[in-house]
Design an enzyme around this catalytic site. Sequence first.
Site, PDB file in Angstrom:
ATOM      1  N   CYS A   1       1.022  -1.157  -0.239  1.00  0.00           N
ATOM      2  CA  CYS A   1      -0.344  -0.012   0.104  1.00  0.00           C
ATOM      3  C   CYS A   1       1.178   1.753  -0.240  1.00  0.00           C
ATOM      4  CB  CYS A   1      -1.053  -0.182   1.189  1.00  0.00           C
ATOM      5  SG  CYS A   1       0.778   0.065   3.007  1.00  0.00           S
TER       6      CYS A   1
ATOM      7  N   HIS B   1       3.171   2.041  10.974  1.00  0.00           N
ATOM      8  CA  HIS B   1       2.331   1.836  11.755  1.00  0.00           C
ATOM      9  C   HIS B   1       1.758   3.113  12.828  1.00  0.00           C
ATOM     10  CE1 HIS B   1       1.896  -2.494  10.851  1.00  0.00           C
ATOM     11  NE2 HIS B   1       3.197  -2.823  10.857  1.00  0.00           N
TER      12      HIS B   1
ATOM     13  N   HIS C   1      -1.040  -5.227  19.283  1.00  0.00           N
ATOM     14  CA  HIS C   1      -0.014  -4.505  17.421  1.00  0.00           C
ATOM     15  C   HIS C   1       0.375  -2.938  17.455  1.00  0.00           C
ATOM     16  CE1 HIS C   1      -0.487  -3.786  13.553  1.00  0.00           C
ATOM     17  NE2 HIS C   1      -0.285  -5.111  13.243  1.00  0.00           N
TER      18      HIS C   1
ATOM     19  N   GLU D   1      -0.425  -1.028  15.736  1.00  0.00           N
ATOM     20  CA  GLU D   1      -0.578   0.341  15.425  1.00  0.00           C
ATOM     21  C   GLU D   1      -1.600   0.186  16.644  1.00  0.00           C
ATOM     22  OE1 GLU D   1      -2.818   0.221  11.748  1.00  0.00           O
ATOM     23  OE2 GLU D   1      -4.363   0.301  13.529  1.00  0.00           O
TER      24      GLU D   1
ATOM     25  N   CYS E   1      -8.695   1.106   6.416  1.00  0.00           N
ATOM     26  CA  CYS E   1      -8.086   1.796   5.959  1.00  0.00           C
ATOM     27  C   CYS E   1      -8.317   1.900   4.343  1.00  0.00           C
ATOM     28  CB  CYS E   1      -6.301   1.809   5.441  1.00  0.00           C
ATOM     29  SG  CYS E   1      -5.433   0.674   5.206  1.00  0.00           S
TER      30      CYS E   1
ATOM     31  N   SER F   1       1.982  -5.718   2.899  1.00  0.00           N
ATOM     32  CA  SER F   1       3.679  -5.409   3.005  1.00  0.00           C
ATOM     33  C   SER F   1       4.037  -5.776   1.834  1.00  0.00           C
ATOM     34  CB  SER F   1       3.775  -5.955   4.386  1.00  0.00           C
ATOM     35  OG  SER F   1       2.984  -5.410   5.887  1.00  0.00           O
TER      36      SER F   1
HETATM   37  S1  SF4 Z   1      -3.296   1.622   7.516  1.00  0.00           S
HETATM   38 FE1  SF4 Z   1      -3.181   1.402   5.958  1.00  0.00          FE
HETATM   39  S2  SF4 Z   1      -2.980   2.083   3.588  1.00  0.00           S
HETATM   40 FE2  SF4 Z   1      -1.838   3.467   6.228  1.00  0.00          FE
HETATM   41  S3  SF4 Z   1       0.534   1.882   6.191  1.00  0.00           S
HETATM   42 FE3  SF4 Z   1      -1.230   0.634   7.227  1.00  0.00          FE
HETATM   43  S4  SF4 Z   1      -2.196  -0.468   5.760  1.00  0.00           S
HETATM   44 FE4  SF4 Z   1      -1.287   0.510   4.499  1.00  0.00          FE
END
Ligand code: SF4
Length: 296
Positions: free
Chosen positions: A12, A72, A122, A124, A193, A265
């Site tokens: 992405c 992330h 995770h 993120e 996303c 990824s």
């Molecule tokens: S939020 Fe979506 S577009 Fe952004 S790095 Fe993560 S997977 Fe990729």
Amino acid sequence: MKVTKAEAMGTCFGVRDAIEEAMDPKFKGNLTVIGQLVHNPQIVQRLKENGVKIVDSLNDVIDTPNVMITAHGAAQSVRLRAAEVGFKVYDATCPLVMRVHRAVEKLVEEDFYPVVIGQESHVEVRGIVTDLNEYTVILDESDFHKIADKPRIGIVSQTTQQITHVYPIVEKIKALKNPDGSAKEVKFVDTICKPTKDRQKAVHKLADEVDLMIVIGGYNSSNTKKLKKVCEDKGLEAYHIEKVSELNPEWFHNKKHVGITAGTSTPHWVIDEFYETVVEIGKSLEGSTPNKVASA
Ligand code: SF4
């Protein structure tokens, strides 16, 4: 044997931009990435070959003047701590992850209790919740008891969660009652996303057309695992593998149509390598000419 790539798959823009920044020649030998920049072993190897160091956290030994936050994202407190320690901080956080951080801030400002649908461990999700005074991370219905007494709930989701997982959970939370029997006030901000949604839609479509799916991506890649799950939920035979050397020709016996998809990824040069190899396996098994389909 026909071989078809999913209409949307692979790296992405968030991951691509982060890799490009880390590969900048100005960082050769003087950059440490905090956490895995991408969940892909081939790219991690290239980064290391380019002199980029990778550690798990700021608490590890870092001997470069520059540090990078991954796509992330990270909590603001982590950025500030890195700067206080004296590092120059480069921030490769994906704008769509920043959008989740802002959405949660706004929900808290509006006096909603923040709930994140995702995996608690995770990176993120850690970045989203670490600076919050209170929050709950929900993976599925078994976590609902944690929000039973919260009358105003603001929900976001980890960016790579499945639409088919998140939307029903949101509806079920909306249907929950407070302990006094009154309805809860629930606000949902859809933060899955677009690249993730596109890849999920594409794998749903392709899974209906093929009799085997190869899912390419790091074993620790959350969105890659979910692509495989989409296939399994449809009863389709699917294999999640990282390296082309893991392809087993026996999987392809008696298969007429094989699909290929990849997590966000996975770079396109890795997908191409897989595609060519699967095509060759098909030729060797049947001696037929594969039907090449353009990649996304
Ligand atoms: S939020 Fe979506 S577009 Fe952004 S790095 Fe993560 S997977 Fe990729």
